[in-house]
Design a protein around this motif. Structure first.
Motif, PDB file in Angstrom:
ATOM      1  N   ARG A   1       0.855  -1.186   0.000  1.00 19.29           N
ATOM      2  CA  ARG A   1       0.000   0.000   0.000  1.00 19.29           C
ATOM      3  C   ARG A   1       0.895   1.242   0.000  1.00 19.29           C
ATOM      4  O   ARG A   1       2.002   1.213   0.552  1.00 19.29           O
ATOM      5  N   PRO A   2       0.445   2.341  -0.587  1.00 15.09           N
ATOM      6  CA  PRO A   2       1.278   3.554  -0.640  1.00 15.09           C
ATOM      7  C   PRO A   2       1.765   4.008   0.735  1.00 15.09           C
ATOM      8  O   PRO A   2       2.920   4.415   0.888  1.00 15.09           O
ATOM      9  N   PHE A   3       0.919   3.906   1.760  1.00 16.33           N
ATOM     10  CA  PHE A   3       1.303   4.386   3.089  1.00 16.33           C
ATOM     11  C   PHE A   3       2.293   3.457   3.786  1.00 16.33           C
ATOM     12  O   PHE A   3       2.906   3.848   4.785  1.00 16.33           O
ATOM     13  N   GLY A   4       2.464   2.220   3.274  1.00 14.92           N
ATOM     14  CA  GLY A   4       3.338   1.277   3.953  1.00 14.92           C
ATOM     15  C   GLY A   4       4.579   0.898   3.169  1.00 14.92           C
ATOM     16  O   GLY A   4       5.370   0.068   3.631  1.00 14.92           O
ATOM     17  N   ALA A   5       4.769   1.486   2.006  1.00 19.91           N
ATOM     18  CA  ALA A   5       5.895   1.100   1.147  1.00 19.91           C
ATOM     19  C   ALA A   5       7.244   1.276   1.831  1.00 19.91           C
ATOM     20  O   ALA A   5       8.177   0.498   1.612  1.00 19.91           O
ATOM     21  N   GLU A   6       7.348   2.304   2.691  1.00 16.77           N
ATOM     22  CA  GLU A   6       8.633   2.571   3.347  1.00 16.77           C
ATOM     23  C   GLU A   6       9.014   1.484   4.357  1.00 16.77           C
ATOM     24  O   GLU A   6      10.161   1.403   4.790  1.00 16.77           O
ATOM     25  N   PHE A   7       8.043   0.641   4.719  1.00 16.81           N
ATOM     26  CA  PHE A   7       8.316  -0.430   5.691  1.00 16.81           C
ATOM     27  C   PHE A   7       8.780  -1.726   5.028  1.00 16.81           C
ATOM     28  O   PHE A   7       8.966  -2.729   5.723  1.00 16.81           O
ATOM     29  N   LEU A   8       8.944  -1.716   3.709  1.00 15.32           N
ATOM     30  CA  LEU A   8       9.344  -2.942   3.014  1.00 15.32           C
ATOM     31  C   LEU A   8      10.666  -3.508   3.528  1.00 15.32           C
ATOM     32  O   LEU A   8      10.745  -4.702   3.834  1.00 15.32           O
ATOM     33  N   PRO A   9      11.743  -2.711   3.648  1.00 16.01           N
ATOM     34  CA  PRO A   9      13.004  -3.285   4.154  1.00 16.01           C
ATOM     35  C   PRO A   9      12.859  -3.887   5.552  1.00 16.01           C
ATOM     36  O   PRO A   9      13.386  -4.960   5.826  1.00 16.01           O
ATOM     37  N   LEU A  10      12.116  -3.192   6.432  1.00 16.60           N
ATOM     38  CA  LEU A  10      11.923  -3.697   7.785  1.00 16.60           C
ATOM     39  C   LEU A  10      11.115  -4.991   7.774  1.00 16.60           C
ATOM     40  O   LEU A  10      11.463  -5.962   8.470  1.00 16.60           O
ATOM     41  N   SER A  11      10.053  -5.025   6.977  1.00 24.24           N
ATOM     42  CA  SER A  11       9.215  -6.225   6.903  1.00 24.24           C
ATOM     43  C   SER A  11      10.000  -7.407   6.356  1.00 24.24           C
ATOM     44  O   SER A  11       9.868  -8.537   6.840  1.00 24.24           O
TER      45      SER A  11
END
Length: 249
Positions: free
Chosen positions: A77-87
């Motif tokens: 989702r656009p609001f969660g893209a920045e969490f990809l490396p952490l996920s």
């Protein structure tokens, strides 16, 4: 009805018969036992151990699926893209630490029994499901998603009615891989007093009874093949229903 399907039914029937009446198959394992050694595992009920083994694997896979799919949805989702490396780092934890190490770390906190095994299987199962869900959600045909937007669907409606149904076969492939790995890995749970088929294998190793080892390994192996084939069949059915069989086959 295909020959392969009939063979699988026969194998399943034989497995059930062995679990219910193991003594009837003593002649199969007799050559593997030494004189005066018991031929059939006699330190517990094979059917109970098998059902408990499957229950532990199922519980771990349900939780791993919910967490992994949830993380993949978040980062696409656009609001969660920045969490990809952490996920991705979180999903990789189980692959970074071997299950034996996870068990060793979990036992002082959770104690002996089923709980440490569930934690190990959960962590080990995250990555395949997460990566497959991520792939399924990020490789959807653009024309389909654009058509859904053109119909006025909200983001949630597109996710539930279009994206997840189309990505489901790929997600299921990840679940299939994690489940088969978990079936084999769960045997080490018996080293921390979890009631799994590892008890049979460990008892055989401790008493130098190859018949016990063969019985535990055979049950786990047959279960893995049958579950793998069953989930593969469901995956193919979903691909046909969503019109993806031709494109991916």
């Amino acid at each position: 009805m295909s020959v392969g399907f009939v063979i699988r039914l026969v194998v399943l029937a034989l497995l059930v018969a062995f679990l219910v009446m193991p003594e009837a198959f003593a002649f199969v394992f007799q050559p593997l036992a030494r004189p005066n050694q018991p031929v059939i595992y006699n330190q517990g009920n094979l059917l109970d151990l098998t059902l408990n083994h499957l229950a532990i694997v199922a519980a771990a896979m349900v939780v791993a699926t919910l967490v992994a799919v949830g993380l993949a949805i978040l980062v696409t989702r656009p609001f969660g893209a920045e969490f990809l490396p952490l996920s991705r780092s979180l999903a990789n934890i189980g692959q970074t630490f071997p299950p034996v190490a996870v068990l060793a770390l979990a036992v002082p906190i959770l104690g002996f029994g089923t709980a440490p095994t569930l934690v190990a299987l959960f962590l080990y199962g995250l990555l395949p499901i997460f990566e497959n869900t991520l792939t399924g959600l990020t490789t959807l045909p653009p024309a389909v998603t654009e058509a859904a937007r053109g119909m006025g669907m909200t983001g949630r409606q597109r996710l539930m009615r279009v994206e997840l149904p189309l990505a489901l076969p790929v997600i299921l492939a990840g679940i299939r891989l994690s489940t088969v790995i978990a079936l084999a890995t769960a045997t080490i749970g018996s080293t921390v007093a979890a009631r799994t088929l590892g008890e049979v294998i460990i008892a055989g190793l401790l008493s130098n009874n190859t018949a016990f080892v063969a019985q535990g390994g055979l049950i786990v192996g047959v279960l893995a093949v049958l579950i793998y084939d069953g989930l593969s069949a469901v995956e193919q059915m979903l691909m046909r229903r969503t019109g993806q069989a031709g494109r991916r086959g």
